[in-house]
Write a protein that holds these residues in place. Structure first.
Motif, PDB file in Angstrom:
ATOM      1  N   ARG A 192       9.307   3.944 -31.245  1.00 15.11           N
ATOM      2  CA  ARG A 192      10.566   3.276 -31.625  1.00 15.11           C
ATOM      3  C   ARG A 192      11.523   3.207 -30.436  1.00 15.11           C
ATOM      4  O   ARG A 192      12.174   2.189 -30.215  1.00 15.11           O
ATOM      5  N   VAL A 193      11.599   4.268 -29.671  1.00 16.55           N
ATOM      6  CA  VAL A 193      12.459   4.262 -28.477  1.00 16.55           C
ATOM      7  C   VAL A 193      11.953   3.212 -27.489  1.00 16.55           C
ATOM      8  O   VAL A 193      12.737   2.454 -26.920  1.00 16.55           O
ATOM      9  N   ALA A 194      10.637   3.155 -27.283  1.00 18.59           N
ATOM     10  CA  ALA A 194      10.068   2.164 -26.360  1.00 18.59           C
ATOM     11  C   ALA A 194      10.371   0.751 -26.829  1.00 18.59           C
ATOM     12  O   ALA A 194      10.736  -0.115 -26.031  1.00 18.59           O
ATOM     13  N   GLU A 195      10.222   0.508 -28.119  1.00 23.57           N
ATOM     14  CA  GLU A 195      10.494  -0.833 -28.648  1.00 23.57           C
ATOM     15  C   GLU A 195      11.958  -1.222 -28.500  1.00 23.57           C
ATOM     16  O   GLU A 195      12.290  -2.401 -28.435  1.00 23.57           O
ATOM     17  N   PHE A 242       1.293   5.206 -21.953  1.00 22.89           N
ATOM     18  CA  PHE A 242       0.900   3.838 -21.642  1.00 22.89           C
ATOM     19  C   PHE A 242       0.920   2.969 -22.900  1.00 22.89           C
ATOM     20  O   PHE A 242       1.293   1.797 -22.838  1.00 22.89           O
ATOM     21  N   ALA A 243       0.555   3.550 -24.029  1.00 21.19           N
ATOM     22  CA  ALA A 243       0.646   2.830 -25.306  1.00 21.19           C
ATOM     23  C   ALA A 243       2.105   2.505 -25.617  1.00 21.19           C
ATOM     24  O   ALA A 243       2.418   1.405 -26.083  1.00 21.19           O
ATOM     25  N   ALA A 244       3.001   3.441 -25.335  1.00 21.42           N
ATOM     26  CA  ALA A 244       4.435   3.189 -25.556  1.00 21.42           C
ATOM     27  C   ALA A 244       4.937   2.075 -24.644  1.00 21.42           C
ATOM     28  O   ALA A 244       5.716   1.219 -25.070  1.00 21.42           O
ATOM     29  N   ALA A 245       4.471   2.064 -23.394  1.00 18.50           N
ATOM     30  CA  ALA A 245       4.878   1.002 -22.464  1.00 18.50           C
ATOM     31  C   ALA A 245       4.416  -0.358 -22.956  1.00 18.50           C
ATOM     32  O   ALA A 245       5.164  -1.339 -22.910  1.00 18.50           O
ATOM     33  N   VAL A 246       3.181  -0.433 -23.441  1.00 19.73           N
ATOM     34  CA  VAL A 246       2.654  -1.695 -23.970  1.00 19.73           C
ATOM     35  C   VAL A 246       3.462  -2.115 -25.184  1.00 19.73           C
ATOM     36  O   VAL A 246       3.893  -3.259 -25.301  1.00 19.73           O
ATOM     37  N   ARG A 247       3.677  -1.194 -26.090  1.00 24.97           N
ATOM     38  CA  ARG A 247       4.408  -1.494 -27.327  1.00 24.97           C
ATOM     39  C   ARG A 247       5.829  -1.978 -27.030  1.00 24.97           C
ATOM     40  O   ARG A 247       6.336  -2.878 -27.679  1.00 24.97           O
ATOM     41  N   GLY A 248       6.480  -1.367 -26.030  1.00 23.90           N
ATOM     42  CA  GLY A 248       7.835  -1.762 -25.665  1.00 23.90           C
ATOM     43  C   GLY A 248       7.893  -2.873 -24.630  1.00 23.90           C
ATOM     44  O   GLY A 248       8.970  -3.270 -24.196  1.00 23.90           O
ATOM     45  N   GLU A 249       6.707  -3.358 -24.209  1.00 25.25           N
ATOM     46  CA  GLU A 249       6.609  -4.387 -23.174  1.00 25.25           C
ATOM     47  C   GLU A 249       7.403  -3.994 -21.929  1.00 25.25           C
ATOM     48  O   GLU A 249       8.157  -4.782 -21.362  1.00 25.25           O
ATOM     49  N   MET A 250       7.207  -2.735 -21.511  1.00 29.13           N
ATOM     50  CA  MET A 250       7.918  -2.184 -20.356  1.00 29.13           C
ATOM     51  C   MET A 250       6.929  -1.832 -19.253  1.00 29.13           C
ATOM     52  O   MET A 250       5.826  -1.353 -19.544  1.00 29.13           O
ATOM     53  N   PRO A 251       7.305  -2.023 -18.004  1.00 32.42           N
ATOM     54  CA  PRO A 251       6.418  -1.617 -16.915  1.00 32.42           C
ATOM     55  C   PRO A 251       6.344  -0.089 -16.834  1.00 32.42           C
ATOM     56  O   PRO A 251       7.221   0.617 -17.323  1.00 32.42           O
TER      57      PRO A 251
END
Length: 141
Positions: free
Chosen positions: A18-21, A48-57
């Motif tokens: 949720r934070v990543a998103e 890395f899953a959080a980065a993908v989910r949040g579309e963050m590098p």
């Protein structure tokens, strides 16, 4: 992260996602531990899953000299110098295996800068591997 209960790990993983998103920056140590054995251990996929989910590098960071300053098992940090190197960001690839690919790329870049061995088994982003996007909510970060 709650390492001791499945429910706690799941709750913490969902909270991180949720934070990543929301687009807020997150900091992870993808090995999940630091001990006396020199070397870069296996990276957990959660960051890395959080980065993908949040579309963050992902921005890999290497800390050099940490073992001299705080050897495994030490209760106190020793005086000394450490060097922090911030490496180039890794953009989220357009791939069904994005988290695995980002994990592999970050690891390769970090190993190239470290003076320690690579202790992880070779990971592949094949269809049989765990897809971080599919398992993101249930993966322990």
């Amino acid at each position: 992260m709650d390492r001791h209960s499945e429910g706690g790990r799941r709750r913490d993983a969902l909270r991180v996602l949720r934070v990543a998103e929301s687009g807020r920056a997150l900091v992870f140590f993808p090995e999940g531990t630091f001990d006396a054995v020199p070397g870069l251990k296996r990276f957990h996929v959660g960051a890395f899953a959080a980065a993908v989910r949040g579309e963050m590098p992902v921005v890999p960071v290497v800390i050099l000299g940490a073992r001299r300053a705080m050897p495994g098992g030490a209760a106190l940090v020793r005086p000394g110098r450490i060097r922090v190197e911030i490496l180039e960001p890794i953009a989220v690839p357009a791939s069904v295996h994005a988290a695995d690919e980002m994990r592999s790329e970050a690891r390769q870049r970090m190993i190239a800068r470290l003076d320690e061995p690579d202790l992880a088994p070779v990971l592949s982003a094949s269809p049989g591997s765990r897809s971080a996007c599919r398992d993101a909510a249930s993966t322990s970060l």
